[in-house]
Design a protein around this motif. Structure first.
Motif, PDB file in Angstrom:
ATOM      1  N   LEU A 139     -26.593  -1.405  14.263  1.00 19.07           N
ATOM      2  CA  LEU A 139     -25.776  -0.684  13.292  1.00 19.07           C
ATOM      3  C   LEU A 139     -26.483   0.566  12.801  1.00 19.07           C
ATOM      4  N   SER A 140     -27.797   0.483  12.645  1.00 19.08           N
ATOM      5  CA  SER A 140     -28.559   1.630  12.147  1.00 19.08           C
ATOM      6  C   SER A 140     -28.773   2.691  13.212  1.00 19.08           C
ATOM      7  N   GLN A 141     -28.433   2.375  14.457  1.00 26.43           N
ATOM      8  CA  GLN A 141     -28.528   3.384  15.521  1.00 26.43           C
ATOM      9  C   GLN A 141     -27.315   4.306  15.531  1.00 26.43           C
ATOM     10  N   VAL A 142     -26.245   3.888  14.864  1.00 22.55           N
ATOM     11  CA  VAL A 142     -25.024   4.699  14.882  1.00 22.55           C
ATOM     12  C   VAL A 142     -24.610   5.162  13.489  1.00 22.55           C
ATOM     13  N   ALA A 143     -25.293   4.703  12.442  1.00 24.29           N
ATOM     14  CA  ALA A 143     -24.949   5.097  11.077  1.00 24.29           C
ATOM     15  C   ALA A 143     -26.183   4.942  10.204  1.00 24.29           C
ATOM     16  N   GLN A 148     -32.159   9.436   3.058  1.00 28.86           N
ATOM     17  CA  GLN A 148     -32.025  10.554   3.987  1.00 28.86           C
ATOM     18  C   GLN A 148     -32.888  10.404   5.232  1.00 28.86           C
ATOM     19  N   ARG A 149     -34.197  10.600   5.097  1.00 32.84           N
ATOM     20  CA  ARG A 149     -35.064  10.711   6.270  1.00 32.84           C
ATOM     21  C   ARG A 149     -35.451   9.354   6.858  1.00 32.84           C
ATOM     22  N   THR A 150     -35.483   8.335   6.004  1.00 36.48           N
ATOM     23  CA  THR A 150     -35.843   7.001   6.486  1.00 36.48           C
ATOM     24  C   THR A 150     -34.687   6.056   6.190  1.00 36.48           C
ATOM     25  N   PRO A 151     -33.678   6.012   7.051  1.00 34.09           N
ATOM     26  CA  PRO A 151     -32.476   5.199   6.781  1.00 34.09           C
ATOM     27  C   PRO A 151     -32.826   3.733   6.551  1.00 34.09           C
ATOM     28  N   GLN A 152     -32.177   3.145   5.573  1.00 36.23           N
ATOM     29  CA  GLN A 152     -32.306   1.719   5.326  1.00 36.23           C
ATOM     30  C   GLN A 152     -31.389   0.967   6.287  1.00 36.23           C
ATOM     31  N   PRO A 153     -31.678  -0.301   6.565  1.00 41.71           N
ATOM     32  CA  PRO A 153     -30.802  -1.054   7.467  1.00 41.71           C
ATOM     33  C   PRO A 153     -29.365  -1.084   6.958  1.00 41.71           C
ATOM     34  N   VAL A 154     -28.432  -0.866   7.867  1.00 41.63           N
ATOM     35  CA  VAL A 154     -27.014  -0.933   7.518  1.00 41.63           C
ATOM     36  C   VAL A 154     -26.579  -2.391   7.535  1.00 41.63           C
ATOM     37  N   ARG A 155     -25.854  -2.824   6.505  1.00 46.34           N
ATOM     38  CA  ARG A 155     -25.409  -4.206   6.399  1.00 46.34           C
ATOM     39  C   ARG A 155     -23.898  -4.276   6.222  1.00 46.34           C
ATOM     40  N   ASN A 211     -19.067  -2.065   4.771  1.00 47.28           N
ATOM     41  CA  ASN A 211     -20.499  -2.015   5.046  1.00 47.28           C
ATOM     42  C   ASN A 211     -21.188  -1.008   4.137  1.00 47.28           C
ATOM     43  N   THR A 212     -22.510  -0.934   4.246  1.00 49.05           N
ATOM     44  CA  THR A 212     -23.300  -0.077   3.358  1.00 49.05           C
ATOM     45  C   THR A 212     -23.540   1.305   3.932  1.00 49.05           C
ATOM     46  N   ALA A 213     -22.986   1.617   5.097  1.00 48.63           N
ATOM     47  CA  ALA A 213     -23.195   2.933   5.692  1.00 48.63           C
ATOM     48  C   ALA A 213     -22.511   4.009   4.862  1.00 48.63           C
ATOM     49  N   LEU A 214     -23.175   5.140   4.750  1.00 42.63           N
ATOM     50  CA  LEU A 214     -22.601   6.284   4.058  1.00 42.63           C
ATOM     51  C   LEU A 214     -22.244   7.322   5.105  1.00 42.63           C
ATOM     52  N   THR A 215     -20.979   7.645   5.250  1.00 42.34           N
ATOM     53  CA  THR A 215     -20.536   8.551   6.310  1.00 42.34           C
ATOM     54  C   THR A 215     -20.342   9.985   5.838  1.00 42.34           C
TER      55      THR A 215
END
Length: 332
Positions: A139-143, A148-155, A211-215
């Motif tokens: 999930l963190s490979q696509v969102a 910003q620079r160090t993305p947290q795991p997307v859940r 999910n927790t991704a910010l688009t």
């Protein structure tokens, strides 16, 4: 009966594998399920019928299973450490419970069984269903999340899709992966196919579930989405088109966040990073078709080499771009 049909890759590569399990021994089924998923206890309320039929196809960090149980089976499962999706074909899954959730599923339902770090339990009632598992890191490979620079795991933050349309799209994506990418080991063992399938499935999961991704890009993302960022990204794609690429890889090479990268492509090229990757790979496939000897090359081989695993979709995209067919280019 246990049939184990494994397709092995040379050392250092990842193979596709197929495993078929068929047994009416409950203890043996429990042992198999514990090894295939996570430690679990199962029980049956129909002792006269305990047959379990399971087919598993594995490709890198994804497994797609089709299960057919002709009995009522209770289950209690330890945390899987993976995202576990369930599509019910027939029958029901009842009393499904994990901390904070209690639900039941029937034919057509698409759900995430539990967060990767939580145990769950329930009962399968004479059901035929699909279980698709994937590494949460996909999930963190696509969102990315707000960092910003160090993305947290997307859940994922919910176990049911946010709409019937989203559920239908995910259901079709799983069937597409199963029936086309995993149907032929020669196709599935191509590195670009494995990468394409992983990102396709991860993107579909994020589209379907809360999910927790910010688009939406932040102010900083908008500032970073300048022509120099785009040029760094294009150069990286051109230099690495023959290798597995994710949007996270490209963003890292361009020294920006995933959202800034996506905004730069949208602002300057009116496309997405992965759509551009596909365009570059299509150009390579076109070149190979134009220069290959038709006696020794095939359209399918060249298409899969460049990450296109569905012949009809490749042909349609090729025709739309080059106003001819792949076969005509190869013969010419």
């Amino acid at each position: 009966m246990l049939q184990d049909d494994m397709t092995w890759a040379p050392e250092g590569e990842v193979a596709m594998s197929t495993l078929v399990f068929d047994s009416d021994d409950l203890e043996r089924t429990e042992d198999f399920l514990s090894k295939a998923y996570a430690k679990m206890r199962i029980g049956s309320s129909t002792p006269s019928a305990n047959r379990a039929r399971i087919r598993r196809d594995t490709i890198e960090s994804i497994t797609v299973d089709e299960l057919d149980l002709d009995f009522d089976m209770s289950y209690a499962v330890s945390p899987l450490g993976r995202i576990c999706l369930c599509v019910v074909h027939t029958g029901t899954i009842e009393d499904h419970v994990y901390p904070g959730v209690e639900d039941a599923f029937g034919p057509g339902d698409v759900v995430s069984l539990a967060p990767p770090d939580l145990p769950y339990s329930g009962r399968v009632r004479n059901a035929r269903y699909n279980i698709t598992m994937l590494d949460p890191a996909l999930l963190s490979q696509v969102a990315a999340t707000v960092e910003q620079r160090t993305p947290q795991p997307v859940r994922l933050t919910g176990h049911r899709p946010h709409s019937a349309a989203a559920a239908g799209h995910l259901r079709r994506t799983i069937a597409y992966v199963r029936d086309h990418a995993l149907a032929d080991p020669a196709i599935a063992d191509q590195p670009l196919i494995r990468a394409t399938v992983s990102q396709l499935l991860a993107g579909s999961v994020l589209t379907a579930f809360p999910n927790t991704a910010l688009t939406d890009p932040t102010a900083s993302d908008r500032n970073d989405a300048h022509p120099d960022t785009l040029q760094r990204a294009l150069s990286h794609i051109d230099d690495h088109a023959a290798e597995p690429l994710t949007v996270a890889d490209i963003a890292a090479a361009a020294h920006v966040s995933i959202r800034a990268l996506q905004y730069a492509f949208r602002r300057h090229l009116d496309t997405t990073p992965m759509a551009y990757v596909r365009r570059v790979r299509l150009a390579h496939a076109h070149h190979d078709l134009a220069t290959a000897a038709p006696e020794t090359a095939t359209v399918a081989d060249i298409a899969t080499r460049w990450g296109f695993f569905h012949p009809a979709r490749f042909a349609a995209l090729y025709r739309e771009t080059y106003r001819t067919t792949p076969g005509a280019t190869l013969r010419r």
